[in-house]
Design an enzyme around this catalytic site. Structure first.
Site, PDB file in Angstrom:
ATOM      1  N   ASN A 270      39.409  41.318  38.747  1.00 16.61           N
ATOM      2  CA  ASN A 270      39.616  40.449  38.724  1.00 16.61           C
ATOM      3  C   ASN A 270      40.436  39.627  37.965  1.00 16.61           C
ATOM      4  O   ASN A 270      39.532  39.142  36.920  1.00 16.61           O
ATOM      5  CB  ASN A 270      38.590  39.432  39.999  1.00 16.61           C
ATOM      6  CG  ASN A 270      37.892  40.272  40.628  1.00 16.61           C
ATOM      7  OD1 ASN A 270      37.714  40.941  41.462  1.00 16.61           O
ATOM      8  ND2 ASN A 270      35.980  39.411  40.173  1.00 16.61           N
ATOM      9  N   GLU A 303      36.158  45.526  31.527  1.00 11.46           N
ATOM     10  CA  GLU A 303      36.964  45.526  32.673  1.00 11.46           C
ATOM     11  C   GLU A 303      37.351  44.457  32.186  1.00 11.46           C
ATOM     12  O   GLU A 303      38.769  44.582  33.243  1.00 11.46           O
ATOM     13  CB  GLU A 303      35.946  44.254  33.104  1.00 11.46           C
ATOM     14  CG  GLU A 303      34.681  44.995  34.297  1.00 11.46           C
ATOM     15  CD  GLU A 303      34.599  46.070  35.312  1.00 11.46           C
ATOM     16  OE1 GLU A 303      35.504  45.646  35.870  1.00 11.46           O
ATOM     17  OE2 GLU A 303      33.854  46.672  35.194  1.00 11.46           O
ATOM     18  N   GLU A 325      41.071  54.222  37.025  1.00 14.13           N
ATOM     19  CA  GLU A 325      39.598  54.562  37.223  1.00 14.13           C
ATOM     20  C   GLU A 325      39.420  55.200  34.979  1.00 14.13           C
ATOM     21  O   GLU A 325      38.171  54.678  34.714  1.00 14.13           O
ATOM     22  CB  GLU A 325      38.708  54.575  37.933  1.00 14.13           C
ATOM     23  CG  GLU A 325      38.779  53.396  38.616  1.00 14.13           C
ATOM     24  CD  GLU A 325      38.036  51.792  38.193  1.00 14.13           C
ATOM     25  OE1 GLU A 325      37.810  51.787  36.791  1.00 14.13           O
ATOM     26  OE2 GLU A 325      38.728  51.014  38.500  1.00 14.13           O
TER      27      GLU A 325
HETATM   28  N1  B3K Z   1      37.209  48.179  40.222  1.00 13.14           N
HETATM   29  C1  B3K Z   1      35.670  48.352  40.433  1.00 13.14           C
HETATM   30  C2  B3K Z   1      34.624  48.685  41.386  1.00 13.14           C
HETATM   31  C3  B3K Z   1      35.368  48.641  42.768  1.00 13.14           C
HETATM   32  C4  B3K Z   1      34.395  49.149  43.548  1.00 13.14           C
HETATM   33  C5  B3K Z   1      34.694  49.006  44.781  1.00 13.14           C
HETATM   34  N2  B3K Z   1      33.674  49.707  45.421  1.00 13.14           N
HETATM   35  C6  B3K Z   1      34.872  48.516  38.877  1.00 13.14           C
HETATM   36  C7  B3K Z   1      35.060  48.732  37.994  1.00 13.14           C
HETATM   37  O1  B3K Z   1      35.296  50.205  38.246  1.00 13.14           O
HETATM   38  O2  B3K Z   1      35.943  48.152  36.879  1.00 13.14           O
HETATM   39 ZN    ZN Z   2      36.809  50.234  36.949  1.00 12.50          ZN
END
Ligand code: B3K
Ligand code: ZN
Length: 901
Positions: A270, A303, A325
């Site tokens: 976030n 993150e 990702e």
């Molecule tokens: N983007 C989130 C993963 C969200 C998963 C939703 N089921 C964490 C990450 O990949 O950094």
């Molecule tokens: Zn990620």
């Protein structure tokens, strides 16, 4: 009970249409209370250019609509459905829509949307959780700026956090208070977050390269504050690294990480307010292992790196998930490798990097290759899904990272950086596609990457087979590479349309074990300093590359550093593999030679075990492992990896009809042969790699502990394990850190439950109040080997009734149930089918509480067709039982795909 029983609808990539409305800005007000929280959502909306829809269709789930207004007046033209809200006949001109809804955080066990964990509030919105907070255009290509006001009881929720910058705080009547946050960066709803509760922060101020000062905070429950130092340090390193390597600075005044004990995955990026599973924040020597520390560094990095790759530039739709990702995993892998390598000699740095690479590839091959061969196989950019949460997969993440790595392999670090710079220059602030990223890489490096697109659209693991021909008279060495795919599901096959561009790194090893200088026939003039590793570009189904001036018949070292996510076959003899295992200058391939040698032997042992034949192992193989174990010029971390055999599940994947009991017997036999053959060397490795002094989770110390503990675990497999038991007991008693303590306990469990009884009890009492350490206590009992005929499932059943067990806490459920079903193959696949019955029961129980967690567990039976007929039928029965009782579309998608003919 959760009502998630909506009919399964397949969403297709080709059906993408741009949104009909844009949201210029949104103001959210939360009146937070655990039973019922009220959300006031004020959106400035307008039709997207060219769009003419009369109705506005918003997503929403499990919400109670209280009121709707347009431009301040009640609006009656609203229709609520199970998955959203239709607002009819909205004005032509831009308008303000106000929606007041309520939701029930304390009843939210799915941990998606707004929920309560240990009396505090948290949110999780990716992928589609925001629609459980308010009605919205909950899709990543709708980006807007957020102003968020949080109101709550000051006594119960002294801390109120949301994305961006804190703009105002104040008191309210009745002991309540408020905080207002504004995030200046437009973002999609999946990056929204709020946190409220009794939390404290470790703070640090840093200055970035521009000279600006930034505030960093790590928020946790008060008693956990001492465990936040490593996470903070990892955050500081991540910020420095992204500026150094990619020129990407921290763009907000403050950056916050918050830890929560109930969380569906590892962490969430976030904007400015990352929310983390406690597992990836909290650590000290006492409670966290070397692996935990390195996990924290990697996840904090991951993150944080999303702030640019994911947040500043996001995904147009969820099919593009790997855009953020795959790229961000690649970035965190590079970060971890650089961190591990920092400060050491060049040799130590290279070894540390190699160890990271080996670890990453081992994970990919064990899990992603299996995914690619099963019913859930999908391309890095999937074509369809029923539940997007099912597509946060090894393929999207890890294979996606390999795809990104291939750009760097093709263009070098500088070329890759140019591509990244162009990507941000073009797309900052936008929601884009994998094609956009590829185009930036192509344009920045003046390359046509049309063929490379197939890496995104074709499912399945490519196979490359190699043959070689040496012509002594002509001094040429020809290497012929052929590419194709192995067996796959019909859906995966349908995506396989043509040959890939495969960067294939190769070296030629001479009879003295040294690399030969490489010159390709097409090179023309002789290079002053010839390279010893070349990246061949395989683009055809079959292609021959000719090396010239090759003085002697070499041994090819293929796919160095695992330059592409493919399976390579080449007819090496055991003697050739032994030679490469002793000499290959490419550390990855040196390790790989050992793995090939072991895998081949293990598969033939498994075959013999399945037939009931006597088992035997060539002493030359034992000797080859002994030489690596004794070679003190090799980093301990490397030797540990070299001695770690392929897992039982990986081996089962290599067999047409797998018999887990036979695989288990084979692996155990191999381990015992190494233990008995190398007893003194293992003992010496144990003694020589004790780490004295204060615990530090550095790569070097961790490598030594790793080698020492792998040696201990081999010694426990000796026919007479008494010495090992004594060493393990002493290690347990004198340990001042969790790495040593847990390794000792796992070894005692390996020797037998009676050897482990007392330390297990001690461990429990010691860590009763430490949730993450207690997870280990559950996990090690679930993964215990068990004597022949013994049912570890009985222990697991008893532990399910333990007062410290809870199905609602994902970490605890994973520690006990997942570890048994996914980390204890021989026991899980017990011939009486008891493991599968347990699996079905737990999937259904979890399904009613938390579909995302249930669905992960459901996937552990998807390879059921790979097993012997007797097991297969029992697995099918378990799958059918789940299919009959499932409520969520998450689990339904997994079991229906598994059962599909
Ligand atoms: N983007 C989130 C993963 C969200 C998963 C939703 N089921 C964490 C990450 O990949 O950094
Ligand atoms: Zn990620």
């Amino acid at each position: 009970m959760l009502d998630n029983s909506a009919a399964s609808v397949t969403i297709r990539r080709v059906d993408y249409t741009p949104p009909a409305f844009a949201i210029d800005k949104v103001e959210l007000e939360f009146d937070l209370a655990p039973l019922t929280t009220t959300v006031t959502n004020r959106m400035q909306l307008r039709r997207a250019p060219g769009a003419s829809a009369r109705d506005l269709v918003l997503h929403g789930e499990d919400l109670e609509l209280v009121r709707a207004e347009i431009d301040g007046k009640p609006w009656t033209g609203v229709q609520v459905s199970t998955d959203g809200l239709t607002v009819s006949n909205v004005p032509e001109q831009p308008f303000e829509l106000t929606l007041v809804t309520t939701n029930r955080p304390s009843a939210n066990t799915s941990l998606s949307g707004l929920y309560v964990s240990n009396h505090n509030f948290f949110t999780q919105c990716e992928a589609e959780g925001f629609r459980r907070i308010t009605y919205f255009l909950d899709r990543p290509d709708v980006m807007t700026t957020y102003t968020v006001t949080l109101r709550a009881s000051r006594a119960d929720y002294p801390v109120l956090l949301s994305n961006g910058n804190l703009v105002e705080t104040g008191e309210l009547p009745d002991g309540r208070h408020f905080a207002r946050w504004h995030d200046p960066f437009p973002k999609p709803s999946y990056l929204f977050a709020l946190v409220a509760g009794k939390l404290v922060a470790r703070e640090q101020r840093i200055r970035i390269r521009s000279g600006e000062e930034k505030l960093l905070q790590v928020w946790v429950e008060p008693h956990d504050l001492p465990k936040t130092e490593y996470a903070m340090q990892s955050l500081v390193h991540s910020i420095e690294w992204d500026e150094e390597r990619f020129g990407l600075p921290l763009d907000l005044e403050r950056f916050m990480i918050v830890a929560v004990g109930d969380f569906n995955m590892g962490a969430m990026e976030n904007k400015g307010l990352n929310i983390f599973n406690t597992k990836y924040v909290l650590a000290d020597a006492e409670t966290a292992t070397d692996i935990d520390f390195s996990g924290i560094e990697a996840v904090v990095g991951h993150e944080y790196f999303h702030n640019w790759t994911g947040n500043r530039v996001t995904c147009r739709d969820w099919f593009q998930l790997s855009l953020k990702e795959g790229l961000t995993v690649f970035r965190d892998q590079e970060f971890s490798a650089d961190m591990a390598a920092a400060g050491g000699s060049p040799e130590a740095a290279a070894a540390a990097r190699a160890a990271r690479r080996i670890d990453d590839v081992r994970g990919l091959r064990q899990n992603q290759f299996a995914e690619d061969a099963g019913p859930m196989a999908h391309p890095v950019r999937p074509d369809s899904y029923v539940e997007i949460n099912n597509f946060y997969t090894m393929t999207v993440y890890e294979k996606g990272a390999e795809v990104v790595r291939m750009y760097q392999t093709l263009f070098g670090r500088d070329g890759f950086r140019k591509g990244m710079d162009l990507y941000f220059a073009r797309h900052d602030g936008q929601a884009v596609t994998c094609d956009d990223f590829r185009a930036a890489m192509a344009d920045a490096n003046q390359r046509d990457l049309t063929q490379f697109e197939r890496w995104y659209s074709q499912a399945g693991t490519p196979h490359v087979s190699a043959t070689a021909q040496y012509d002594a008279a002509a001094r040429t060495f020809d290497i012929t590479l052929t590419q194709g795919y192995g067996p796959a599901s019909a859906d995966a096959k349908a995506t396989q349309k043509g040959p890939l561009l495969i960067p294939f790194a190769i070296g030629l090893v001479g009879s003295d074990g040294k690399d030969l200088p490489l010159r390709l026939a097409q090179d023309g003039q002789v290079l002053a300093e010839p390279q010893t590793t070349r990246v061949l570009e395989l683009t055809e189904t079959e292609q021959t590359f000719r090396f010239v001036d090759v003085a002697e018949e070499p041994l090819p070292s293929l796919l160095r550093n695992f330059s592409a996510p493919v399976i390579v076959s080449y007819d090496y003899t055991d003697a050739q593999l032994t030679f490469l295992f002793a000499h290959d200058s490419d550390p990855f391939n040196r390790w790989e030679a050992g793995q090939r040698l072991a895998t081949r032997a293990l598969l033939s042992l498994a075959d013999a075990a399945a037939r009931g034949d006597a088992l035997s192992l060539d002493p030359e193989i034992v000797a080859a492992f002994g030489r690596v174990l004794r070679d003190s010029t090799l980093a301990p971390a490397f030797r540990e990896l070299a001695l770690t055999l392929p897992s039982e599940s990986y081996l089962a994947e290599q067999i047409e009809e797998a018999d887990p009991a036979a695989v288990h017997a084979a692996r155990l036999f191999f381990r015992r042969a190494l233990a008995n053959g190398l007893r003194d060397d293992l003992m010496a490795a144990y003694e020589q790699n004790r780490v004295e002094g204060l615990y530090e989770p550095s790569a070097v110390d961790a490598g030594r502990r790793g080698l020492k503990n792998v040696a201990l675990s081999y010694l426990a497999d000796l026919d007479d394990p008494d010495d090992a038991a004594e060493l393990a007991r002493a290690q347990y008693d004198s340990a001042d850190n969790m790495t040593e303590r847990s390794a000792a306990l796992v070894t005692l469990l390996q020797i037998g439950p009676s050897a482990a009884r007392a330390p297990l009890d001690d461990f429990y009492l010691r860590f009763e109040k430490e949730a993450l350490a207690l997870d280990k206590w559950f996990g090690m009992q679930a993964t215990r080997r068990g004597a022949p005929g013994e049912r570890v499932l009985d222990d697991v059943g008893a532990l399910m009734a333990h007062p410290a067990f809870s199905l609602k806490n994902p970490n605890r459920a994973r520690a006990l149930i997942f570890q048994f079903c996914m980390g204890n193959a021989a026991q899980f696949h017990a011939t009486d089918g008891s493991g599968y019955a347990f699996w079905a029961e737990q999937v259904l129980a979890l399904d009613a509480i938390n579909p995302q967690v249930a669905s992960r567990l459901a996937r552990s039976l998807e390879r059921w067709r790979k097993f012997t007929p007797a097991l297969r039928e029992k697995m099918r029965a378990a799958l059918e039982r789940v299919a009959a009782g499932v409520q969520s579309k998450d689990v339904r998608e997994v079991v229906e795909k598994a059962l599909a003919p």
